[in-house]
Enzyme design. Sequence first.
Site: not given
Length: 396
Positions: A89, A111, A377
């Site tokens: 991310k 968010e 990930s």
Amino acid sequence: MKYTVDENGFYGRFGGSYIPEMLYPNVEELRQNYLLIMQEPDFQEEMQSLLKDYVGRPTPLYFAKRLSEKYNTNIYLKREDLNHTGAHKINNTVGQVLMAKRLGKKRIIAETGAGQHGVATATVCALMGLECIVYMGEVDIQRQAPNVARMKMLGATVVPATSGSKTLKDATNEAIRDWINNPEDTYYIIGSVVGPHPYPDMVARFQSVISEEIKAQLKEKTGSENPDYVVACVGGGSNAAGAFYHYLDTPEVKLVAVEAAGLGIDSGESAATSVLGREGIIHGSRTLLMQTEDGQVTEPYSISAGLDYPGVGPLHAHLHQSGRAIFESITDDEALQAVLELTRLEGIIPALESAHALAALGRIGAKPDETIVVNLSGRGDKDLNTYLDRFELHGK
Ligand SMILES: *Cc1c(COP(=O)(O)O)cnc(C)c1O
């Protein structure tokens, strides 16, 4: 067939920008500027330098010998779990915070569901000295206490969303409301390849560093930049978009997108959008989403908080509809099995999300001379309590 976004912001029939009129100026400002800014040499230089020295890129492409032996094929892991903050991310939040700075914005909103995107956003805001407000469902705040603590430690304000089911979609509504009320100085960092155009395209471009690196690293290791398969899990779809990006127009590389089946496709407790979803509009784009007969968004379920999303990004809806990607769905139990397998064969504890991609290895049926790249990930630190419970390791 074209798989990247067209000039109107669509992937085939999916995508677009279905937003309230009040949001139009913000989204339009971004749409007009994002490609120009990303092409600026200054921008590229600052981003590349942060990716290298702050995030820790390039991440390794690791040949998993014992895992390969088990599946009788050649398996490489793209180690996004080794990034700063523990997942892919941060690739996107670094890019978007630099975008916000170029646009002259002083205040960042985001968010978050599980808190991973909130942490990645709070991290880059601390780095840049920008105010950071993270909207998070009240229920999620209770479920994800360690990530709430991290965000607070980093100086972010965590605002509880108290409407509806008090989870991710309610937090998203609050963030959108904030953006409407603060159009001048505020930038909204979206955490996956979702939302109105240009977000899905911009986030995919920021994550595309993953497949850019895979190509060069695989070439060095095997003599070919193309594997037979690239496998990635899909929540909204950003790590998969990054791992697939530079292979989209190479049909001999098969793309495998892995969704969370939760307790099972037919259990009513699932997040397998490609199987259960129908076309509709969510968070500003036309895509596949899980909904009732009369179009109410269904509450998704997965043991993995990062895959617990009722839609997929429009790129993935298009990859599904066009048949370019193979979609698999993996249950909670299958993912947990894959966690233990990777941990005990390779000494790597994966995130629950990433374990869904690993669990698909048994479904692929790759041949002994073929090559698979699995995008790992994230790391499993955030999931350790779940693992201790489910593997009954407490007190051992
Ligand atoms: C958030 C998250 C995901 C799911 O998000 P995508 O946008 O689908 O990539 C997957 N893995 C990890 C480790 C995450 O934190």
